[in-house]
Design a protein around this motif. Structure first.
Motif, PDB file in Angstrom:
ATOM      1  N   ALA A  19      -1.355  12.105   2.703  1.00 36.52           N
ATOM      2  CA  ALA A  19      -1.619  10.730   2.290  1.00 36.52           C
ATOM      3  C   ALA A  19      -1.117   9.746   3.331  1.00 36.52           C
ATOM      4  CB  ALA A  19      -0.963  10.463   0.934  1.00 36.52           C
TER       5      ALA A  19
ATOM      6  N   VAL B 254       0.836  -1.203   0.000  1.00 31.27           N
ATOM      7  CA  VAL B 254       0.000   0.000   0.000  1.00 31.27           C
ATOM      8  C   VAL B 254       0.871   1.253   0.000  1.00 31.27           C
ATOM      9  CG1 VAL B 254      -1.636   1.353   1.369  1.00 31.27           C
ATOM     10  CG2 VAL B 254      -2.017  -1.102   1.033  1.00 31.27           C
TER      11      VAL B 254
ATOM     12  N   ALA C 290       2.297   8.443  -7.183  1.00 25.74           N
ATOM     13  CA  ALA C 290       2.523   9.883  -7.025  1.00 25.74           C
ATOM     14  C   ALA C 290       3.735  10.328  -7.836  1.00 25.74           C
ATOM     15  CB  ALA C 290       2.695  10.234  -5.551  1.00 25.74           C
TER      16      ALA C 290
ATOM     17  N   LEU D 149      -3.324   6.994   5.414  1.00 27.27           N
ATOM     18  CA  LEU D 149      -3.017   5.564   5.490  1.00 27.27           C
ATOM     19  C   LEU D 149      -2.898   5.108   6.938  1.00 27.27           C
ATOM     20  CD1 LEU D 149      -0.364   5.156   2.643  1.00 27.27           C
ATOM     21  CD2 LEU D 149      -2.803   4.611   2.567  1.00 27.27           C
TER      22      LEU D 149
ATOM     23  N   LEU E 138       2.712  14.111  -0.108  1.00 27.24           N
ATOM     24  CA  LEU E 138       2.626  12.818   0.569  1.00 27.24           C
ATOM     25  C   LEU E 138       2.212  12.928   2.035  1.00 27.24           C
ATOM     26  CD1 LEU E 138       5.736  10.888  -0.805  1.00 27.24           C
ATOM     27  CD2 LEU E 138       3.328  10.369  -1.235  1.00 27.24           C
TER      28      LEU E 138
ATOM     29  N   ARG F 141      -6.477   7.981  -5.692  1.00 27.40           N
ATOM     30  CA  ARG F 141      -5.875   7.689  -6.997  1.00 27.40           C
ATOM     31  C   ARG F 141      -5.350   6.247  -7.030  1.00 27.40           C
ATOM     32  NH1 ARG F 141      -3.699   6.384 -11.385  1.00 27.40           N
ATOM     33  NH2 ARG F 141      -2.057   7.541 -12.462  1.00 27.40           N
ATOM     34  N   TYR F 142      -4.728   5.826  -5.947  1.00 23.89           N
ATOM     35  CA  TYR F 142      -4.237   4.448  -5.834  1.00 23.89           C
ATOM     36  C   TYR F 142      -5.394   3.448  -5.855  1.00 23.89           C
ATOM     37  CZ  TYR F 142      -2.873   0.409  -2.892  1.00 23.89           C
ATOM     38  OH  TYR F 142      -2.698  -0.839  -2.350  1.00 23.89           O
TER      39      TYR F 142
ATOM     40  N   LEU G 180      -4.285  11.354  -3.195  1.00 23.37           N
ATOM     41  CA  LEU G 180      -3.280  10.373  -3.596  1.00 23.37           C
ATOM     42  C   LEU G 180      -3.719   8.951  -3.260  1.00 23.37           C
ATOM     43  CD1 LEU G 180       0.177  12.011  -2.747  1.00 23.37           C
ATOM     44  CD2 LEU G 180      -1.083  12.000  -4.905  1.00 23.37           C
ATOM     45  N   VAL G 181      -4.399   8.788  -2.137  1.00 19.57           N
ATOM     46  CA  VAL G 181      -4.881   7.460  -1.755  1.00 19.57           C
ATOM     47  C   VAL G 181      -6.032   7.037  -2.662  1.00 19.57           C
ATOM     48  CG1 VAL G 181      -5.851   6.079   0.108  1.00 19.57           C
ATOM     49  CG2 VAL G 181      -4.112   7.810   0.619  1.00 19.57           C
TER      50      VAL G 181
ATOM     51  N   HIS H 122       3.053   1.571  -3.316  1.00 18.39           N
ATOM     52  CA  HIS H 122       2.312   1.850  -4.536  1.00 18.39           C
ATOM     53  C   HIS H 122       1.645   3.217  -4.522  1.00 18.39           C
ATOM     54  CE1 HIS H 122       2.253  -2.749  -5.295  1.00 18.39           C
ATOM     55  NE2 HIS H 122       3.342  -2.174  -5.760  1.00 18.39           N
ATOM     56  N   VAL H 123       1.252   3.705  -3.367  1.00 22.23           N
ATOM     57  CA  VAL H 123       0.788   5.093  -3.279  1.00 22.23           C
ATOM     58  C   VAL H 123       1.916   6.042  -3.686  1.00 22.23           C
ATOM     59  CG1 VAL H 123       0.103   6.933  -1.675  1.00 22.23           C
ATOM     60  CG2 VAL H 123      -1.039   4.715  -1.591  1.00 22.23           C
TER      61      VAL H 123
END
Length: 285
Positions: free
Chosen positions: A261, A15, A23, A265, A258, A79-80, A76-77, A18-19
């Motif tokens: 994000a 997780v 980005a 997470l 980030l 988008r993932y 960003l999360v 890949h986030v």
């Protein structure tokens, strides 16, 4: 090599990795010039979380599954999660994308991707996963050696002045893997200094990372950023309590993007003692 990522696909480390990867890709594609990506330890490209190996460890239950249940809206999360949904639309409801699939998903027609995998059967699965995508070349070879043979990148007479090297080793050599990876990254700085480099690393007890961080500080990059997510306290050497990504020459304002994000997470998949870290070990020049 005994390590098989199918046992760990979709876990909290994936997780985070890949986030961050997406980005960086989005920052690269924000400019029109073509870019090149090298994935040194690529794996099979797509994993299935209902498959026996994944269910044996159930690591995705504390990673992507928790995040999908929370469905956070942080850009960003989100988008993932959209990328995971796109992979599942193509490969099935239990599919999870590895980094080669995500690179192919995020990059453009004019971009090129090289993926290295030492195991021939895994490399064959990767070729199937990318579905004959002409942008993607799969090499059944050592990824560290490829950092010399494939960089600086040139394909069909085209030279790429922008791009990314993703180093995601299995750490079977444990602490020695850091020395191998950092030496290879030092060579890339000399061969292709305009490329962004990402090194993923596991965290069991953070204090054991001190030699690695000290050595990484000495890399002559234009800036070196540590991005870390701990899902629990880093007080046990027996399990992976978190992970991090060392980024050399990260895109402008990546750290700022980030920060929320990482907190998202942590809130979605963290447990007691969870924490995040964004730290410049070498300030941008």
């Amino acid at each position: 090599m005994n390590y098989q990522h199918a046992f760990h696909a979709g876990n909290h480390a994936d997780v985070l990795k890949h986030v961050v990867l997406l980005a960086v890709c989005d920052a690269l594609t924000a400019k029109p010039a073509p870019c090149f990506a090298l994935d040194t330890h690529a794996g099979s490209g797509v994993y299935h979380l209902r498959e026996e190996r994944a269910r044996r460890t159930a690591e995705a239950d504390e990673g992507i599954s928790l995040l999908l249940a929370a469905a956070p809206k942080q850009p960003l999360v989100a988008r993932y999660l959209q990328a995971v949904a796109a992979c599942r639309a193509q490969h099935g409801a239990d599919a999870y994308p590895g980094s080669p699939w995500l690179l192919a998903h995020a990059l453009r027609e004019q971009d090129r991707i090289a993926c290295c995998e030492t195991e021939s059967a895994v490399a064959g699965a990767l070729r199937h996963a990318v579905g004959g995508d002409s942008r993607v070349s799969v090499h059944t070879s050592d990824g560290y050696a490829a950092m010399k043979s494939l960089l600086p990148p040139r394909q069909s007479g085209q030279r790429f002045n922008r791009g990314l090297v993703l180093v995601d080793p299995p750490y079977e050599a444990q602490a020695a893997e850091f020395d191998i990876a950092l030496k290879a990254m030092r060579d890339v700085l000399a061969r292709w200094p305009q490329g962004i480099q990402m090194l993923w690393y596991p965290i069991k007890q953070r204090r054991t990372l001190t030699p690695f961080v000290r050595a990484a500080t000495r890399l002559q990059s234009g800036g070196s950023l540590l991005v870390e997510l701990l899902v629990r306290a880093d007080d046990s050497p027996l399990r992976m309590n978190g992970s991090g990504v060392l980024i050399l020459d990260p895109p402008w304002q990546l750290a700022t993007a980030l920060a929320p994000a990482l907190e998202c997470l942590r809130n979605a998949i963290g447990h007691a003692g969870s924490d995040t870290r964004l730290h410049w070990i070498r300030e941008p020049t």
